[in-house]
Design a protein around this motif. Structure first.
Motif, short mmCIF file in Angstrom:
data_model
loop_
_atom_site.label_atom_id
_atom_site.label_comp_id
_atom_site.label_asym_id
_atom_site.label_seq_id
_atom_site.Cartn_x
_atom_site.Cartn_y
_atom_site.Cartn_z
N ALA A 152 0.81 -1.22 0.00
CA ALA A 152 0.00 0.00 0.00
C ALA A 152 0.84 1.27 0.00
O ALA A 152 0.36 2.34 -0.39
N LEU A 153 2.11 1.18 0.43
CA LEU A 153 2.96 2.37 0.48
C LEU A 153 3.12 3.03 -0.88
O LEU A 153 3.23 4.25 -0.98
N SER A 154 3.12 2.21 -1.95
CA SER A 154 3.32 2.76 -3.29
C SER A 154 2.05 2.68 -4.13
O SER A 154 2.09 2.86 -5.35
N ASP A 155 0.91 2.41 -3.49
CA ASP A 155 -0.35 2.27 -4.23
C ASP A 155 -1.44 3.02 -3.47
O ASP A 155 -2.02 2.52 -2.50
N VAL A 156 -1.73 4.24 -3.92
CA VAL A 156 -2.70 5.09 -3.24
C VAL A 156 -4.09 4.46 -3.26
O VAL A 156 -4.84 4.52 -2.27
N GLU A 157 -4.46 3.83 -4.38
CA GLU A 157 -5.78 3.20 -4.47
C GLU A 157 -5.92 2.09 -3.43
O GLU A 157 -6.98 1.93 -2.82
N LEU A 158 -4.85 1.33 -3.24
CA LEU A 158 -4.88 0.25 -2.25
C LEU A 158 -4.98 0.82 -0.84
O LEU A 158 -5.69 0.28 0.02
N GLN A 159 -4.28 1.92 -0.59
CA GLN A 159 -4.38 2.58 0.72
C GLN A 159 -5.83 2.96 1.03
O GLN A 159 -6.35 2.69 2.12
N ASP A 160 -6.48 3.59 0.05
CA ASP A 160 -7.87 4.02 0.25
C ASP A 160 -8.80 2.83 0.42
O ASP A 160 -9.74 2.88 1.24
N LEU A 161 -8.55 1.78 -0.34
CA LEU A 161 -9.40 0.60 -0.25
C LEU A 161 -9.30 -0.06 1.13
O LEU A 161 -10.31 -0.43 1.73
N ILE A 162 -8.08 -0.17 1.64
CA ILE A 162 -7.88 -0.76 2.96
C ILE A 162 -8.51 0.11 4.05
O ILE A 162 -9.17 -0.39 4.97
N ALA A 163 -8.33 1.42 3.92
CA ALA A 163 -8.85 2.34 4.94
C ALA A 163 -10.37 2.29 5.03
O ALA A 163 -10.94 2.40 6.13
N LYS A 191 -16.06 -1.06 -4.37
CA LYS A 191 -14.95 -1.69 -5.08
C LYS A 191 -14.57 -2.99 -4.40
O LYS A 191 -14.67 -3.14 -3.19
N HIS A 192 -14.12 -3.96 -5.22
CA HIS A 192 -13.70 -5.26 -4.71
C HIS A 192 -12.31 -5.56 -5.27
O HIS A 192 -12.03 -5.27 -6.42
N SER A 193 -11.47 -6.19 -4.46
CA SER A 193 -10.10 -6.46 -4.89
C SER A 193 -9.66 -7.84 -4.43
O SER A 193 -9.92 -8.26 -3.30
N LEU A 194 -8.99 -8.56 -5.34
CA LEU A 194 -8.35 -9.84 -5.04
C LEU A 194 -6.86 -9.67 -5.27
O LEU A 194 -6.43 -9.18 -6.32
#
Length: 236
Positions: A152-163, A191-194
């Protein structure tokens, strides 16, 4: 038709009606019956219409996939868009791509900053996509929560998704060769992520499959298929 004969003149109708009222009781109109073949045809037509109206929208689900061979070359050795070497011979990982999806070309700058190596997307909905990132210098996997936070440190979308996640499930799996994979499933706001993560060749590989909520519900089988198709190949 005989039953649709023209009406008699008003004077005749009046006298006929009067005579009829004085001599005979009121008669009910005859019942009409559809012949069996016509009734069957109407039933079939109505059933077909109902089927068309209640069918779900078409999905991207398809039995046709192509295999993508990824080389995970460093930015310094990246021979332009797509590279210059035989990808199949030098592949470090593979995953399936649904028929009709398009490749987004990754630049050297992007590869050097966040490690993105490849990406494909659904042209009908660009946010429905799969991509792979890699990081060098990993001999083995750290704990699952540490790995996810590092990604998540280098992926803003992943940061937002986790938060904003409604649920986050993680598990450890092994393939037929005993290689360990961390598998994450994140259900966020709309949103959904695998995510599938593993280590090989002193590199950490992370394969992402993302889709907005409506597309996830419609294409879940296809999205799970491409998620499960990811694996590293060649010498570890």
């Amino acid at each position: 038709m005989a039953t649709l004969s023209s009406s008699p003149p008003p004077s005749i109708l009046s006298s006929s009606a009067a005579a009829a009222n004085s001599k005979t009781p009121h008669l009910k109109p005859p019942l009409l019956f559809f012949p069996r073949p016509l009734a069957t045809a109407l039933t079939t037509a109505l059933a077909t219409s109902a089927l068309i109206l209640t069918s779900p929208p078409s999905s991207i689900a398809s039995s046709t996939y192509s295999i993508y061979y990824g080389t995970a070359a460093s930015a310094a050795n990246y021979g332009g868009y797509g590279g210059n070497s035989d990808k199949k011979a030098s592949a470090e990982y593979v995953y399936d791509v649904p028929e009709g999806w398009k490749e987004r070309l990754v630049s050297k700058v992007e590869k050097g900053t966040n490690g993105t190596d490849s990406e494909f997307y659904n042209p009908k909905k660009r946010q429905e996509k799969e991509y792979l990132t890699f990081l060098a210098g990993f001999r083995q996997l750290a704990p699952k929560d540490v790995i996810l936070n590092n990604l998540a440190l280098s992926d803003v979308e992943l940061q937002d998704l986790i938060a904003g996640a409604d649920s986050l499930v993680s598990e450890e799996k092994k393939d037929e060769d005993g290689q360990v994979y961390y598998v994450y499933e994140i259900d966020g706001i709309g949103k959904h992520s695998l995510i599938s993560v593993t280590c090989a060749r002193n590199k950490l590989y992370a394969h992402f499959v993302n889709a907005p909520g409506p597309e996830w519900k419609r294409d879940e089988d296809t999205l799970r298929h491409i998620h499960e198709s990811f694996k590293t190949v060649g010498s570890s």
